[in-house]
Design a protein around this motif. Structure first.
Motif, PDB file in Angstrom:
ATOM      1  N   ALA A  68       0.836  -1.210   0.000  1.00 46.21           N
ATOM      2  CA  ALA A  68       0.000   0.000   0.000  1.00 46.21           C
ATOM      3  C   ALA A  68       0.869   1.259   0.000  1.00 46.21           C
ATOM      4  O   ALA A  68       0.534   2.247  -0.649  1.00 46.21           O
ATOM      5  N   GLY A  69       1.988   1.202   0.691  1.00 49.90           N
ATOM      6  CA  GLY A  69       2.892   2.349   0.717  1.00 49.90           C
ATOM      7  C   GLY A  69       3.505   2.640  -0.630  1.00 49.90           C
ATOM      8  O   GLY A  69       3.902   3.777  -0.917  1.00 49.90           O
ATOM      9  N   ASN A  74      -3.437   8.524  -2.565  1.00 49.13           N
ATOM     10  CA  ASN A  74      -4.826   8.248  -2.882  1.00 49.13           C
ATOM     11  C   ASN A  74      -5.565   8.245  -1.540  1.00 49.13           C
ATOM     12  O   ASN A  74      -5.098   7.618  -0.585  1.00 49.13           O
ATOM     13  N   PRO A  75      -6.703   8.928  -1.447  1.00 52.17           N
ATOM     14  CA  PRO A  75      -7.410   8.976  -0.158  1.00 52.17           C
ATOM     15  C   PRO A  75      -7.803   7.590   0.364  1.00 52.17           C
ATOM     16  O   PRO A  75      -7.739   7.347   1.573  1.00 52.17           O
ATOM     17  N   HIS A  76      -8.186   6.691  -0.529  1.00 54.57           N
ATOM     18  CA  HIS A  76      -8.567   5.349  -0.079  1.00 54.57           C
ATOM     19  C   HIS A  76      -7.348   4.573   0.410  1.00 54.57           C
ATOM     20  O   HIS A  76      -7.430   3.826   1.393  1.00 54.57           O
ATOM     21  N   LYS A  82      -4.102   3.479   7.395  1.00 57.83           N
ATOM     22  CA  LYS A  82      -4.450   3.712   8.800  1.00 57.83           C
ATOM     23  C   LYS A  82      -5.023   2.444   9.427  1.00 57.83           C
ATOM     24  O   LYS A  82      -4.648   2.060  10.540  1.00 57.83           O
ATOM     25  N   HIS A  83      -5.932   1.794   8.703  1.00 56.70           N
ATOM     26  CA  HIS A  83      -6.529   0.557   9.221  1.00 56.70           C
ATOM     27  C   HIS A  83      -5.482  -0.550   9.345  1.00 56.70           C
ATOM     28  O   HIS A  83      -5.501  -1.320  10.312  1.00 56.70           O
ATOM     29  N   ALA A 106      -9.553  -1.996   5.964  1.00 52.72           N
ATOM     30  CA  ALA A 106      -8.535  -1.835   4.927  1.00 52.72           C
ATOM     31  C   ALA A 106      -9.005  -2.425   3.602  1.00 52.72           C
ATOM     32  O   ALA A 106      -8.815  -1.810   2.546  1.00 52.72           O
ATOM     33  N   VAL A 107      -9.635  -3.581   3.663  1.00 45.66           N
ATOM     34  CA  VAL A 107     -10.162  -4.204   2.447  1.00 45.66           C
ATOM     35  C   VAL A 107     -11.188  -3.292   1.781  1.00 45.66           C
ATOM     36  O   VAL A 107     -11.181  -3.095   0.562  1.00 45.66           O
ATOM     37  N   THR A 108     -12.057  -2.708   2.592  1.00 50.42           N
ATOM     38  CA  THR A 108     -13.086  -1.807   2.060  1.00 50.42           C
ATOM     39  C   THR A 108     -12.439  -0.661   1.283  1.00 50.42           C
ATOM     40  O   THR A 108     -12.848  -0.343   0.161  1.00 50.42           O
ATOM     41  N   HIS A 109     -11.436  -0.041   1.877  1.00 52.00           N
ATOM     42  CA  HIS A 109     -10.805   1.125   1.228  1.00 52.00           C
ATOM     43  C   HIS A 109      -9.899   0.710   0.066  1.00 52.00           C
ATOM     44  O   HIS A 109      -9.916   1.357  -0.979  1.00 52.00           O
TER      45      HIS A 109
END
Length: 114
Positions: A68-69, A74-76, A82-83, A106-109
């Motif tokens: 992710a890093g 990207n806002p998501h 964060k999650h 995290a999965v949602t975003h």
């Protein structure tokens, strides 16, 4: 004389476009690959969390964080990160249920990253 300058500029522009396009599309493909990997690891974290395996949740959330890093701004992705950080923190404390909730967030975003 003007034709030679014009033709030279046209050739330079064409070469720049041919070289630049694959370079930038390659960067986009790399970001997509990292986003996909981050999502897959977050999903794995959820699966292990539902089985109560806090240590596996931590491992997958940490891997998801690495990917992710690398995605970019990207806002998501930022919310997903964060999650994932919360997931790691709670997972290390042995709270598989709370870590799983954060992994689900995290999965949602991360699934919203286009």
């Amino acid at each position: 004389m003007k034709r030679k300058i014009y033709r030279g500029a046209l050739v330079v522009a064409a070469v720049a476009a041919l070289v630049g396009f694959p370079l930038f599309s390659g960067l986009a493909l790399a970001a997509d690959k990292h986003a996909g990997e981050a999502l897959e690891h977050a999903k794995e974290a959820v699966a292990h969390g539902k089985q109560g395996h806090a240590d596996a949740v931590v491992q997958h959330c940490q891997e998801s964080l690495k990917h992710a890093g690398a995605v970019g701004k990207n806002p998501h992705v930022d919310e997903g990160i964060k999650h994932l950080k919360e997931c790691v923190e709670h997972g290390k404390a042995g709270h598989a249920d709370v870590a799983t909730q954060h992994a689900e967030g995290a999965v949602t975003h991360l699934s919203e990253v286009k």
